[in-house]
Design a protein around this motif. Structure first.
Motif, PDB file in Angstrom:
ATOM      1  N   TYR A 174      48.196 -41.621  -5.739  1.00  0.00           N
ATOM      2  CA  TYR A 174      47.192 -40.610  -5.371  1.00  0.00           C
ATOM      3  C   TYR A 174      47.757 -39.881  -4.163  1.00  0.00           C
ATOM      4  O   TYR A 174      48.511 -40.457  -3.363  1.00  0.00           O
ATOM      5  CB  TYR A 174      45.871 -41.275  -4.967  1.00  0.00           C
TER       6      TYR A 174
ATOM      7  N   PHE B 230      42.875 -35.582   1.150  1.00  0.00           N
ATOM      8  CA  PHE B 230      42.286 -36.220  -0.028  1.00  0.00           C
ATOM      9  C   PHE B 230      42.144 -37.725   0.243  1.00  0.00           C
ATOM     10  O   PHE B 230      43.042 -38.345   0.825  1.00  0.00           O
ATOM     11  CB  PHE B 230      43.205 -35.963  -1.231  1.00  0.00           C
TER      12      PHE B 230
ATOM     13  N   GLY C 283      41.452 -42.913 -11.694  1.00  0.00           N
ATOM     14  CA  GLY C 283      40.194 -42.198 -11.505  1.00  0.00           C
ATOM     15  C   GLY C 283      40.428 -40.868 -10.837  1.00  0.00           C
ATOM     16  O   GLY C 283      41.525 -40.314 -10.886  1.00  0.00           O
ATOM     17  N   ALA C 284      39.401 -40.362 -10.216  1.00  0.00           N
ATOM     18  CA  ALA C 284      39.378 -39.068  -9.526  1.00  0.00           C
ATOM     19  C   ALA C 284      39.190 -37.897 -10.480  1.00  0.00           C
ATOM     20  O   ALA C 284      39.075 -36.754 -10.054  1.00  0.00           O
ATOM     21  CB  ALA C 284      40.613 -38.845  -8.646  1.00  0.00           C
ATOM     22  N   GLU C 285      39.172 -38.181 -11.793  1.00  0.00           N
ATOM     23  CA  GLU C 285      38.900 -37.134 -12.783  1.00  0.00           C
ATOM     24  C   GLU C 285      38.347 -37.817 -14.038  1.00  0.00           C
ATOM     25  O   GLU C 285      38.605 -39.010 -14.257  1.00  0.00           O
ATOM     26  CB  GLU C 285      40.179 -36.363 -13.129  1.00  0.00           C
TER      27      GLU C 285
ATOM     28  N   TRP D 259      37.986 -39.108 -17.792  1.00  0.00           N
ATOM     29  CA  TRP D 259      38.893 -39.472 -18.892  1.00  0.00           C
ATOM     30  C   TRP D 259      38.097 -40.263 -19.900  1.00  0.00           C
ATOM     31  O   TRP D 259      37.008 -40.745 -19.596  1.00  0.00           O
ATOM     32  CB  TRP D 259      40.131 -40.216 -18.392  1.00  0.00           C
TER      33      TRP D 259
ATOM     34  N   ASP E 112      38.906 -47.982 -14.721  1.00  0.00           N
ATOM     35  CA  ASP E 112      38.351 -46.735 -14.202  1.00  0.00           C
ATOM     36  C   ASP E 112      37.802 -46.985 -12.792  1.00  0.00           C
ATOM     37  O   ASP E 112      36.992 -47.895 -12.593  1.00  0.00           O
ATOM     38  CB  ASP E 112      37.217 -46.292 -15.145  1.00  0.00           C
ATOM     39  N   ILE E 113      38.239 -46.178 -11.847  1.00  0.00           N
ATOM     40  CA  ILE E 113      37.692 -46.262 -10.481  1.00  0.00           C
ATOM     41  C   ILE E 113      37.021 -44.933 -10.174  1.00  0.00           C
ATOM     42  O   ILE E 113      37.541 -43.873 -10.510  1.00  0.00           O
ATOM     43  CB  ILE E 113      38.789 -46.575  -9.437  1.00  0.00           C
TER      44      ILE E 113
ATOM     45  N   LEU F 228      33.751 -40.505  -4.467  1.00  0.00           N
ATOM     46  CA  LEU F 228      33.808 -39.111  -4.019  1.00  0.00           C
ATOM     47  C   LEU F 228      33.858 -39.105  -2.498  1.00  0.00           C
ATOM     48  O   LEU F 228      33.315 -40.007  -1.841  1.00  0.00           O
ATOM     49  CB  LEU F 228      32.636 -38.295  -4.552  1.00  0.00           C
TER      50      LEU F 228
ATOM     51  N   GLU G 222      32.512 -37.364  -0.166  1.00  0.00           N
ATOM     52  CA  GLU G 222      31.273 -37.281   0.614  1.00  0.00           C
ATOM     53  C   GLU G 222      30.660 -38.658   0.833  1.00  0.00           C
ATOM     54  O   GLU G 222      30.059 -38.923   1.866  1.00  0.00           O
ATOM     55  CB  GLU G 222      30.244 -36.404  -0.116  1.00  0.00           C
TER      56      GLU G 222
ATOM     57  N   PRO H 192      37.476 -43.205  -2.919  1.00  0.00           N
ATOM     58  CA  PRO H 192      37.550 -44.191  -4.000  1.00  0.00           C
ATOM     59  C   PRO H 192      36.925 -45.494  -3.540  1.00  0.00           C
ATOM     60  O   PRO H 192      36.975 -45.815  -2.352  1.00  0.00           O
ATOM     61  CB  PRO H 192      39.058 -44.359  -4.217  1.00  0.00           C
TER      62      PRO H 192
ATOM     63  N   THR I  39      25.485 -35.791  -6.577  1.00  0.00           N
ATOM     64  CA  THR I  39      26.921 -35.716  -6.881  1.00  0.00           C
ATOM     65  C   THR I  39      27.264 -34.647  -7.918  1.00  0.00           C
ATOM     66  O   THR I  39      28.404 -34.238  -8.020  1.00  0.00           O
ATOM     67  CB  THR I  39      27.423 -37.045  -7.465  1.00  0.00           C
TER      68      THR I  39
ATOM     69  N   ASP J 221      27.584 -35.359 -10.843  1.00  0.00           N
ATOM     70  CA  ASP J 221      28.247 -36.130 -11.899  1.00  0.00           C
ATOM     71  C   ASP J 221      27.189 -36.692 -12.850  1.00  0.00           C
ATOM     72  O   ASP J 221      26.124 -37.123 -12.410  1.00  0.00           O
ATOM     73  CB  ASP J 221      29.051 -37.293 -11.308  1.00  0.00           C
TER      74      ASP J 221
ATOM     75  N   VAL K  53      31.901 -41.568 -15.810  1.00  0.00           N
ATOM     76  CA  VAL K  53      31.460 -40.186 -15.663  1.00  0.00           C
ATOM     77  C   VAL K  53      32.244 -39.330 -16.648  1.00  0.00           C
ATOM     78  O   VAL K  53      33.476 -39.303 -16.619  1.00  0.00           O
ATOM     79  CB  VAL K  53      31.689 -39.701 -14.212  1.00  0.00           C
TER      80      VAL K  53
ATOM     81  N   ARG L 259      30.450 -33.150 -15.287  1.00  0.00           N
ATOM     82  CA  ARG L 259      29.632 -32.777 -14.147  1.00  0.00           C
ATOM     83  C   ARG L 259      28.674 -31.673 -14.581  1.00  0.00           C
ATOM     84  O   ARG L 259      28.998 -30.903 -15.475  1.00  0.00           O
ATOM     85  CB  ARG L 259      30.505 -32.225 -13.020  1.00  0.00           C
TER      86      ARG L 259
ATOM     87  N   LYS M 275      44.720 -34.250  -9.863  1.00  0.00           N
ATOM     88  CA  LYS M 275      43.655 -33.980 -10.822  1.00  0.00           C
ATOM     89  C   LYS M 275      44.138 -32.915 -11.815  1.00  0.00           C
ATOM     90  O   LYS M 275      44.641 -31.884 -11.405  1.00  0.00           O
ATOM     91  CB  LYS M 275      42.408 -33.478 -10.098  1.00  0.00           C
TER      92      LYS M 275
HETATM   93  O1  DLL Z   1      38.289 -37.994  -6.289  1.00  0.00           O
HETATM   94  C1  DLL Z   1      37.898 -39.837  -4.796  1.00  0.00           C
HETATM   95  C2  DLL Z   1      38.712 -40.708  -5.668  1.00  0.00           C
HETATM   96  C3  DLL Z   1      40.056 -40.903  -5.395  1.00  0.00           C
HETATM   97  C4  DLL Z   1      38.148 -41.402  -6.724  1.00  0.00           C
HETATM   98  C5  DLL Z   1      40.831 -41.758  -6.159  1.00  0.00           C
HETATM   99  C6  DLL Z   1      38.885 -42.259  -7.513  1.00  0.00           C
HETATM  100  C7  DLL Z   1      40.233 -42.436  -7.229  1.00  0.00           C
HETATM  101  P1  DLL Z   1      36.784 -36.090  -4.505  1.00  0.00           P
HETATM  102  O2  DLL Z   1      38.073 -35.352  -4.441  1.00  0.00           O
HETATM  103  O3  DLL Z   1      35.749 -35.816  -3.484  1.00  0.00           O
HETATM  104  O4  DLL Z   1      37.035 -37.638  -4.416  1.00  0.00           O
HETATM  105  O5  DLL Z   1      36.202 -35.831  -5.964  1.00  0.00           O
HETATM  106  C8  DLL Z   1      35.042 -36.471  -6.379  1.00  0.00           C
HETATM  107  O6  DLL Z   1      35.784 -36.446  -8.689  1.00  0.00           O
HETATM  108  O7  DLL Z   1      32.313 -36.253  -7.903  1.00  0.00           O
HETATM  109  C9  DLL Z   1      33.761 -36.756  -9.824  1.00  0.00           C
HETATM  110  O8  DLL Z   1      33.358 -35.506 -10.321  1.00  0.00           O
HETATM  111  C10 DLL Z   1      35.262 -36.880  -9.927  1.00  0.00           C
HETATM  112  N1  DLL Z   1      35.647 -38.265 -10.165  1.00  0.00           N
HETATM  113  C11 DLL Z   1      36.081 -39.187  -9.288  1.00  0.00           C
HETATM  114  N2  DLL Z   1      36.355 -40.361  -9.924  1.00  0.00           N
HETATM  115  C12 DLL Z   1      36.072 -40.172 -11.234  1.00  0.00           C
HETATM  116  C13 DLL Z   1      36.133 -40.982 -12.403  1.00  0.00           C
HETATM  117  C14 DLL Z   1      37.777 -38.398  -5.267  1.00  0.00           C
HETATM  118  N3  DLL Z   1      36.575 -42.231 -12.377  1.00  0.00           N
HETATM  119  C15 DLL Z   1      34.715 -36.085  -7.799  1.00  0.00           C
HETATM  120  N4  DLL Z   1      35.716 -40.433 -13.573  1.00  0.00           N
HETATM  121  C16 DLL Z   1      33.522 -36.834  -8.328  1.00  0.00           C
HETATM  122  C17 DLL Z   1      35.275 -39.164 -13.638  1.00  0.00           C
HETATM  123  C18 DLL Z   1      35.609 -38.839 -11.384  1.00  0.00           C
HETATM  124  N5  DLL Z   1      35.212 -38.354 -12.574  1.00  0.00           N
END
Ligand code: DLL
Length: 432
Positions: free
Chosen positions: A133, A138, A210-212, A214, A232-233, A236, A238, A242, A299, A301, A322, A325, A422
C-alpha cells in the motif's frame, strides 16, 4: 482460532457494556472540546450524561465528509495540536482533502487493530509482511506497517510501484503476507509470470487486500494464481484507516472491531437505522480515539450487518463486503449500476483477463456504457469470428445481469492501465 487481542472474543453483554461506557465518554468529551459538535449536539438538545443505552446513539446527529471539509484542516480535532503526533489525509479528488490526526495513544490503538487483522489472516510474528500500500498521507502503508511491527512480524515497507522490484524482493526476502489493493495483487501476479518467476520461488501464504471494492470471483482468481488465502480488509481514513474490519478464516463477512467503532446501517435517503441484515449505508461512530473522533460518520459505502455468531469465535459483528458506494453508483438510462456487478459477470466468462474499465458517455442525450475488457493472450490469437462470439456473450450476460444494454470492447492484453494503488474502474465522460 487465534486472536491478537482477547477483546475480540468478549461476550455480547460485556462487549455492550464496554461500548456504552466508551460511547458516553467520547460523546461527552466531544461536547466539551469540539465547538462543531457542541453546536450539533445542542441542536438536538443533547446534554452530557444523556446517553443511557446504546440505542441512544440513534438520536445523535450524523457527521459527513462536508463537515470535515468545512472544518479543514484541523477544526474537528479534540486535542491541542501539540498532542497530535501524526497526520494523514485522503487524496480528495474533488475539493479539499480530508485531514485526520492521531495522538500517540491513537497510533497504539490503530496498530493493535491492524495487528488483529494480520492474525485474522493467519499471520504471526514469524511472518514477513510485504506492505505494498502507498506510504505517505494515505493511511494504507503506514497503517499496515505499524500493525505488522506491533505483532512482532517483520515489516517490509515496499509502498506501491516498481512492480518488478516488488517481485524480486518477495523472492529474496521471503515475503509471506502481501498487503495491497486487490487490483495491484493481480498486477503483481501478472508481472511475476512475465518475469518467469515460478510460484515455488516465493513463500507467500496470505494476502490482506482492500482499499477498493472487489468481488468473490476476483478473490478466487487471486487465490488460484498466487496460491494464497486472500482476506478482505476494510477501513477509511476518516474513521482510522485500514483495520476497521477484516475477514477471518471463515470469509463470511468482515468482523468490525466494535470495541473501537460502532457500526450502523441506515437508509441513505431517510437516515433511518435499518434492521440487521438489510442493506444500506454504513455509518461509524468512533469510541476509542482521542485526536479525531467522529459521531455517526456517513461513509457512503453500501453494506449490511450480520450480528449472528461466527464459527471463528470472534464475537464482534460482521459486515458484508463493500460492493459499492452510494456515490459510485452509475445511473445508466435510469438503471442503477455498480462497477462490481459488471466485474462479477466478467470474471465468470472464460478467456477474459480481470482487467476492465467502464466508460460512460452521453450520445444524443442517451447514456452509453461501454465495457472495455482485456482478452487473455490465448483468446487474443483467435479468429475474428470467435472474438465476435465472445463479445456477444459478454454483451448478453452483462445486459441480463444489469438490466441495461451495454457496448463491449475487447481490448488487447495489457492495454488497460495497471493500478499500483486503487484501480480506476470508471471513466465518466458525461461530467466533462
Ligand atoms: O482506503 C483505507 C484502507 C487502506 C483500507 C488499506 C484498506 C486497506 P481511504 O483512502 O480513506 O482509506 O478510502 C476509504 O475506500 O470508504 C471505501 O469506499 C473504500 N474501501 C476501503 N476498503 C475497502 C474494501 C482507505 N475492503 C474508502 N472493499 C472506503 C471495498 C473499500 N471498498
Amino acid at each position: 482460532m487465534r486472536c491478537f487481542n482477547p477483546v475480540e472474543t468478549l461476550e455480547g453483554d460485556r462487549l455492550d457494556e464496554l461500548k456504552l461506557e466508551r460511547l458516553r465518554s467520547t460523546v461527552d468529551r466531544l461536547y466539551e472540546r469540539v465547538p462543531f459538535y457542541r453546536d450539533k449536539l445542542d441542536a438536538v438538545e443533547y446534554r452530557p450524561g444523556d446517553i443511557k443505552s446504546l440505542k441512544d446513539l440513534e438520536s445523535l446527529p450524523f457527521t459527513t465528509k462536508d463537515d470535515l471539509r468545512d472544518n479543514y484542516p484541523f477544526g474537528l480535532f479534540a486535542v491541542p495540536m501539540r498532542d497530535i503526533v501524526r497526520i494523514h489525509a485522503s487524496s480528495g479528488t474533488t475539493g479539499k482533502s480530508t485531514v485526520v490526526g492521531y495522538t500517540a495513544g491513537d497510533i497504539q490503538v490503530w496498530a493493535d487493530l491492524v495487528a488483529r487483522t494480520i492474525v485474522a489472516a493467519g499471520g504471526d510474528r514469524d511472518d514477513v509482511v510485504h506492505v505494498s500500500y502507498g506510504y505517505g498521507l494515505f493511511t494504507g502503508g503506514l497503517g499496515l506497517h505499524y500493525g505488522a511491527e506491533k505483532l512482532g512480524a517483520t515489516a517490509l515497507p515496499m509502498s506501491g510501484g516498481n512492480t518488478k522490484r516488488q517481485v524480486r524482493m518477495m523472492v529474496d526476502f521471503g515475503s509471506t503476507i502481501l498487503c495491497c489493493t486487490p487490483s495491484y495483487a493481480l498486477n503483481i501476479a501478472e508481472v511475476m509470470r512475465e518475469m518467469g518467476i515460478s510460484r515455488d520461488s516465493i513463500k507467500l501464504k496470505a494476502a490482506i487486500l482492500g482499499a477498493e471494492p472487489w468481488s468473490d470471483e476476483m478473490r478466487r482468481q487471486i487465490e488460484e494464481e498466487l496460491r494464497i488465502s486472500a482476506h478482505d480488509i476494510y477501513g477509511l481514513s476518516e474513521v482510522v484507516g485500514p483495520g476497521v474490519s477484516i475477514e477471518c478464516e471463515e470469509k463470511k463477512g468482515l468482523h468490525v472491531f466494535e470495541d473501537s467503532f460502532i457500526p450502523e446501517i441506515i437508509d441513505p435517503g431517510s437516515g433511518k437505522v435499518l434492521p440487521p441484515g438489510e442493506r444500506g449505508e454504513l455509518v461509524f461512530t468512533n469510541i476509542n480515539k482521542e485526536g479525531l473522533a467522529l459521531i455517526r460518520y456517513r461513509t457512503r459505502d453500501i453494506s449490511r450487518l450480520f450480528p449472528e455468531p461466527c464459527a471463528c469465535g470472534r464475537t464482534h459483528t460482521r459486515m458484508e463486503r463493500v460492493t459499492g458506494r452510494t456515490d459510485d453508483m452509475l445511473i445508466i438510462r435510469g438503471v442503477n449500476v455498480f462497477p462490481s456487478q459488471v466485474e462479477i459477470v466478467l470474471m465468470q466468462i472464460p478467456g477474459l483477463s480481470p482487467h476492465y474499465q467502464l466508460v460512460v458517455d452521453r450520445v444524443e442525450n442517451l447514456d452509453v456504457l461501454e465495457v472495455q475488457v482485456e482478452m487473455s493472450a490465448e483468446v487474443f490469437s483467435d479468429e475474428i469470428k470467435q472474438l465476435e462470439v465472445l463479445e456477444k456473450r459478454i454483451r448478453d450476460e452483462v445486459q441480463s445481469y444489469l438490466g441495461v444494454g451495454v457496448k463491449v470492447r475487447l481490448m488487447e492484453p495489457r492495454s488497460i492501465q495497471r493500478s499500483e494503488g486503487k484501480a480506476v474502474r470508471v471513466i465518466d465522460k458525461r461530467k466533462i
